[in-house]
Design an enzyme around this catalytic site. Sequence first.
Site, short mmCIF file in Angstrom:
data_model
loop_
_atom_site.label_atom_id
_atom_site.label_comp_id
_atom_site.label_asym_id
_atom_site.label_seq_id
_atom_site.Cartn_x
_atom_site.Cartn_y
_atom_site.Cartn_z
N HIS A 130 0.86 -1.19 0.00
CA HIS A 130 0.00 0.00 0.00
C HIS A 130 0.90 1.24 0.00
CE1 HIS A 130 -2.80 2.94 1.80
NE2 HIS A 130 -3.78 2.12 1.43
N ASP A 208 3.07 -4.29 8.26
CA ASP A 208 1.88 -3.48 8.05
C ASP A 208 0.69 -4.42 8.26
OD1 ASP A 208 -0.33 -2.20 7.15
OD2 ASP A 208 0.48 -1.66 5.19
N GLN A 211 -4.47 -4.96 7.22
CA GLN A 211 -5.47 -5.92 6.73
C GLN A 211 -5.36 -7.28 7.41
OE1 GLN A 211 -7.88 -4.90 4.94
NE2 GLN A 211 -7.12 -3.08 3.90
N LYS A 234 -10.60 -0.25 10.58
CA LYS A 234 -10.81 -1.45 9.75
C LYS A 234 -11.16 -2.65 10.61
CE LYS A 234 -7.31 -0.04 6.36
NZ LYS A 234 -8.05 0.53 5.25
N CYS A 373 -4.91 2.40 -3.57
CA CYS A 373 -3.65 2.91 -2.98
C CYS A 373 -2.51 1.91 -3.17
CB CYS A 373 -3.80 3.28 -1.51
SG CYS A 373 -5.00 4.56 -1.22
N1 C6P Z 1 -6.30 0.47 2.78
C1 C6P Z 1 -8.13 0.10 1.26
O1 C6P Z 1 -9.25 0.39 0.80
P1 C6P Z 1 -5.03 3.90 6.98
O2 C6P Z 1 -5.51 4.73 5.85
O3 C6P Z 1 -3.79 4.49 7.61
O4 C6P Z 1 -6.08 3.54 7.96
O5 C6P Z 1 -4.58 2.50 6.34
C2 C6P Z 1 -3.59 2.50 5.37
C3 C6P Z 1 -3.35 1.12 4.87
C4 C6P Z 1 -2.11 0.55 5.09
N2 C6P Z 1 -1.84 -0.70 4.70
C5 C6P Z 1 -2.76 -1.45 4.07
C6 C6P Z 1 -2.41 -2.85 3.70
C7 C6P Z 1 -4.01 -0.93 3.81
O6 C6P Z 1 -4.91 -1.69 3.19
C8 C6P Z 1 -4.32 0.38 4.21
C9 C6P Z 1 -5.65 1.00 3.90
C10 C6P Z 1 -7.64 0.90 2.44
O7 C6P Z 1 -7.46 -0.82 0.83
C11 C6P Z 1 -7.78 2.36 2.23
S1 C6P Z 1 -6.73 2.97 0.96
#
Ligand code: C6P
Length: 418
Positions: A130, A208, A211, A234, A373
């Site tokens: 991401h 990270d 997910q 999430k 992203c």
């Molecule tokens: N992915 C998706 O629709 P934040 O925005 O900081 O809460 O999460 C960022 C992020 C980091 N790593 C991974 C693997 C992610 O999937 C995400 C967020 C969302 O896939 C929003 S772009």
Amino acid sequence: MTKNTHLQLDMTTILADFPALDQEVHPGKRLVFLDSAASSQKPRQVIDAMSAYLRHDHANVHRGIHTLSERATAAYEGARDKIRDFIHARSRREIIYTRNATEAINLVAATWGRANLGPGDVVVLSEMEHHSNLVPWQMLAEQVGCTLHYIPVTDTGELDLDTYAAFLRDEPVKLVSVMHVSNVLGTVNPVADMIRQAHEAGALFLIDGAQSVPHLAVDVQALDVDFLAFSGHKMAGPTGIGVLYGKRELLDAMPPYMGGGEMIKRVTLDGSTWNDLPHKFEAGTPAIAEAVGLGAAVDYLGALGMSNILAHEQVVVNYALDRLSEVPGLTLYGPSPDKRNGVATFTLQDMHAHDVAQLLDVEGVAVRAGHHCAMPLHQRLGVAATARASFYVYNTTADVDVLVDAIFAARKTFGFGG
Ligand code: C6P
């Protein structure tokens, strides 16, 4: 009662816990929410905990010597203890509140990175990351002159582990930062082995977990991971709160991220000294109600049981992969079902993913469309955009049936036949 006996989850109760799911988004079209990888819905237990806190207990934390401030501090710090237990950290001092996973990764890049990396040092990332786990390191590389290497993605949507091993063998790798579960492919990366290999090569490892932490049990001690980043929103919690886990000795040695109130021990006009962990990294008034909400989310997920949640989602995702593969002209992305979780990402003939998502919305089905992203990964896949259905504990195989019917309806609208 829709009791999923082999899955141990009572779906009637779970569905009743999520008020947002009980609505029609268009006349006669019940909401089928398949966008939890972007942000999950919230159970009433989380909404109620935040509401009760805001109605009765709100004050600033760690500051006032009055009853409400003590209550707010207890709620805020109590949530930290719940999160420590949830990921099995050794100490509450290892749980740093951030705004989200993005901020957690930026914190490590800006503090540990600037203090420990320079020209000649290598950070290993992957092609499936991401942007939140790419851009902070690219910014750092520009500042300190370190080098970034990317683990390629294979044609089956997995990390090329031979190249990873070669990086560790041949390069001065100081840190590996890789996602646990891909938000596009659903790939569950073999992080336990990857961490062991990194440590043998003398490198640190950041997961990270944006997910993974919402969907499966992540035990930081069992993994021996050095840093873990994740987001509350999430995992049934609110927006505005996330977590950086770090091993205490690493966090202790790192300089602070932002300066201000709360993160200092002593300030004079000549300089300042830093507060103890975790406060050293929590400058300013924090997101108190949001921390309380995340604590309630962790209670909620913990009561269901992460292994039950994972088992349930695997049944739903596997059913989705099966049913979607019946649709003519639909291309699915990602590895075989035994190596993935959480999402089903696809393209439909030459229809733009945004058009697909819009037509699915007409039928009440919420999916995400775009590059999610992960632009470098989409370049690797050779597509500009994909549509993604993502699943959580409140989704059922009946939701998948609605999705598939809606896709057939979309095909018809585009003149591809029923
Ligand atoms: N992915 C998706 O629709 P934040 O925005 O900081 O809460 O999460 C960022 C992020 C980091 N790593 C991974 C693997 C992610 O999937 C995400 C967020 C969302 O896939 C929003 S772009």
